[in-house]
Design a protein around this motif. Structure first.
Motif, mmCIF file in Angstrom:
data_model
loop_
_atom_site.group_PDB
_atom_site.id
_atom_site.type_symbol
_atom_site.label_atom_id
_atom_site.label_comp_id
_atom_site.label_asym_id
_atom_site.label_seq_id
_atom_site.Cartn_x
_atom_site.Cartn_y
_atom_site.Cartn_z
ATOM 1 N N GLY A 1 0.827 -1.201 0.000
ATOM 2 C CA GLY A 1 0.000 0.000 0.000
ATOM 3 C C GLY A 1 0.856 1.243 0.000
ATOM 4 O O GLY A 1 0.555 2.230 -0.676
ATOM 5 N N LEU A 2 1.953 1.158 0.734
ATOM 6 C CA LEU A 2 2.867 2.294 0.818
ATOM 7 C C LEU A 2 3.405 2.658 -0.561
ATOM 8 O O LEU A 2 3.432 3.817 -0.955
ATOM 9 N N HIS B 1 3.556 5.887 -5.392
ATOM 10 C CA HIS B 1 3.405 6.035 -6.840
ATOM 11 C C HIS B 1 2.501 7.220 -7.158
ATOM 12 O O HIS B 1 2.677 7.901 -8.161
ATOM 13 N N GLN B 2 1.530 7.452 -6.275
ATOM 14 C CA GLN B 2 0.638 8.600 -6.477
ATOM 15 C C GLN B 2 1.204 9.872 -5.860
ATOM 16 O O GLN B 2 0.514 10.880 -5.745
ATOM 17 N N VAL C 1 2.116 1.873 -3.454
ATOM 18 C CA VAL C 1 1.028 2.349 -4.330
ATOM 19 C C VAL C 1 0.778 3.829 -4.055
ATOM 20 O O VAL C 1 0.647 4.630 -4.976
ATOM 21 N N ARG C 2 0.777 4.178 -2.767
ATOM 22 C CA ARG C 2 0.546 5.586 -2.436
ATOM 23 C C ARG C 2 1.749 6.447 -2.866
ATOM 24 O O ARG C 2 1.589 7.578 -3.290
ATOM 25 N N GLN D 1 3.052 11.594 2.560
ATOM 26 C CA GLN D 1 3.338 10.767 3.734
ATOM 27 C C GLN D 1 3.998 9.453 3.345
ATOM 28 O O GLN D 1 4.955 9.007 3.965
ATOM 29 N N ALA D 2 3.460 8.850 2.305
ATOM 30 C CA ALA D 2 4.016 7.581 1.846
ATOM 31 C C ALA D 2 5.442 7.786 1.351
ATOM 32 O O ALA D 2 6.333 6.974 1.624
ATOM 33 N N ASP E 1 1.913 10.518 -2.839
ATOM 34 C CA ASP E 1 1.360 10.874 -1.540
ATOM 35 C C ASP E 1 2.522 11.231 -0.616
ATOM 36 O O ASP E 1 3.413 10.401 -0.390
#
Lengths: 371, 202
Positions: free
Chosen positions: B28-29, B34-35, B31-32, B39-40, B37
């Motif tokens: 999930g980290l 990649h966007q 994936v985020r 925080q990620a 995000d």
């Protein structure tokens, strides 16, 4: 080999035990038969081990790096996205085409019926070039080129009827009538004696003429040469001297210069003559790469040759035999060549790849290693 | 000759070298991340940074260059993250591979400029340090210099294994090689290192 592998595994065991803090001599004592071999390597390993345990990471360095990382990510994300991400040549063309077509629809294809000298005529030509550039199917692209050739002839006919004088470039079959009148696609040509000599060798060929049309007096010819069609595609079939390249039938003769080893499935670049309704006659064939299932690469827009094919005397003779006489054509600068988009880095070895090791920059070793 | 750990298709990231809290979802980290995000991204950075830094510090004795290179590795990671997520088969392997290339570039430039004689390490004594520490620093510098005559892969394998005691399996994963291939490689690398060290003693 298995013995060597055992040695490598043994060495790995020793390394692992060294890492747990075991004494070198204690470890080696267990493998007396390999001790002499392993000792120098394990001493080197002890030296190579960073002393003092794990390095402490300077907190300031990590914070600085994180800040830069996040700032850069933010900068990249907030950058306005372009209408066409990673705008490619085709993309750029497409966007300009959309605008162009919008304009053209608005004026009811006003440019379509224009002839040279009229205001909208350049628009017509630009649209044609764009159409060519966007047609990836080789067969339809060549058809399109011929269609445009016919349009040029029709325009010239109109100029002729209207008695106008304009620069023209027309292509078609070169014919000579019984009264020694030379014509291309039915348009009358005014030739100098030198040009007549050239024309004799080209009779019957699909040629291109540049000159000035002067109403009913016909075209005052500046140059006449064979019309060459270049394209690239995938070699789909070879039957005797008849090849199929991306759906286009091509005759390959003895004089055809072939570079590389043509095989079905490979990509080829061709320089051809228009032979007849169904066939193109290959002057040069260049094998450009391995098999490819991709769409054919874009060829140069004008369809003009960028490599000058060398036509030798023997080629001439054979062309004579195939009733397509020739002269050496002037090469034309290709109007556009397009760099392939990003190429994927080929994996450097065929090992069982577990992960993809990145190669962000090319690296070379600083020095040669005697291994 | 297959690797001794499972492979996962698509986006995956091995949480091997560092502790993860149980609720942390590494997939999930990424994936985020990649966007983009923030925080990620920050988490990803902080998890990978120590390993990158240690790796680079192992290979160069220049704290500033070490910080610069480590930081540059992460800026480049953004390019990869931005593209398709699946190109990051293992973010960790990617950053370590990139660190390797940047270190090689650093040395190449240094050779080209000939700014500094590699055998001249006066700067080691810039800061007063205990006797023992200075000595071990000298030894390590000797190893670094000797390593420069090894092949790219040999240097990479030594640095991976000895900068932070990565296991054989982890090293194999980071180099995109099989465990057996790494066994052979490290054996030869240390043999070559040994030869270089001996040559320097003469």
């Amino acid at each position: 080999m298995t013995q060597l592998l055992e040695l490598y595994s043994l060495f790995e065991n020793c390394l692992a035990r060294l890492n747990t803090g075991e004494d070198l001599e204690t470890i080696l004592a267990q493998y007396p038969q390999h001790a002499a071999e392993l000792r120098p390597l394990l001493t080197a390993a002890l030296k190579a081990r960073k002393p003092g345990g794990l390095l402490r990471i300077p907190a300031s360095a990590q914070i600085d790096s994180r800040t830069r990382f996040l700032a850069e990510a933010h900068r990249r994300q907030s950058r306005p996205k372009s209408f066409f991400p990673r705008l490619s040549f085709a993309g750029a063309l497409l966007s300009s085409l959309v605008l162009l077509f919008a304009g053209i629809f608005g004026t009811g294809f006003a440019s379509a019926d224009t002839i040279p000298g009229e205001t909208l005529y350049p628009v017509k030509r630009v649209v044609e070039q764009a159409q060519l550039a966007l047609t990836t199917n080789q067969g339809s692209r060549l058809n399109l080129e011929e269609e445009f050739d016919r349009r040029r002839v029709a325009e010239a006919e109109e100029l002729e009827q209207k008695g106008l004088t304009e620069s023209v470039k027309v292509a078609g079959r070169l014919e000579v009538l019984s009264d020694e009148t030379w014509t291309v696609a039915g348009l009358k040509l005014n030739l100098t004696p030198e040009q007549v000599a050239i024309a004799r060798t080209l009779t019957g060929s699909y040629i291109e003429v540049i000159g000035q049309i002067r109403g009913e007096d016909g075209i005052e010819v500046e140059s006449l040469e064979l019309r060459l069609f270049t394209f690239s595609g995938t070699l789909e079939a070879i039957q005797d001297n008849e090849w199929t390249v991306s759906g286009v039938k091509v005759l390959v003769m003895e004089f055809t210069q072939i570079t590389g080893e043509p095989q079905v499935g490979k990509r080829v670049d061709l320089t051809t003559l228009h032979y007849d309704e169904d066939y193109f006659l290959a002057l040069t064939v260049r094998v450009t790469g391995g098999s490819s299932s991709n769409e054919p690469k874009e060829t140069n827009k004008s369809g003009k040759n960028s490599d000058k094919p060398v036509i030798t005397d023997s080629v001439n003779d054979q062309l004579e035999a195939t009733k397509v006489p020739t002269k050496t054509p002037e090469p034309k600068e290709s109007e556009s060549t397009r760099e392939p988009e990003e190429t994927k880095r080929p994996d450097s070895d065929g090992d069982n790849k577990v992960t993809e090791t990145p190669k962000p920059t090319e690296t070379r070793q600083p020095t040669e290693t005697p291994d | 000759m297959t690797a001794d750990f499972p492979r996962h298709p698509g986006l995956y990231f091995y949480p091997m070298g560092f502790p993860l809290t149980p609720d942390m979802d590494i997939d999930g980290l990424l994936v985020r991340a990649h966007q983009f995000d923030p925080q990620a991204l920050a988490q990803l950075h902080d998890q990978l940074y120590p390993q990158v830094y240690r790796y680079v510090a192992y290979r160069l004795d220049d704290p500033q260059a070490c910080e610069d290179i480590s930081s540059e590795v992460f800026l480049r990671l953004l390019d990869v993250l931005k593209k398709k997520a699946q190109t990051v088969l293992s973010a960790r392997a990617w950053v370590m591979g990139t660190a390797n290339h940047l270190v090689m570039d650093y040395y190449r430039k240094k050779y080209r400029r000939k700014v500094e004689n590699l055998d001249n390490h006066n700067h080691l004594s810039d800061h007063p340090s205990p006797e023992g520490e200075t000595e071990s620093k000298m030894i390590h510098q000797e190893v670094r210099d000797a390593m420069l005559n090894l092949t790219d892969d040999q240097q990479h394998v030594i640095a991976l294994r000895f900068s932070q005691e990565l296991s054989l399996e982890e090293t194999a994963q980071m180099m995109g090689k099989t465990v057996n291939a790494v066994k052979v490689l490290q054996y030869r690398a240390l043999a070559a290192l040994r030869r270089q060290l001996d040559r320097r003693l003469k």
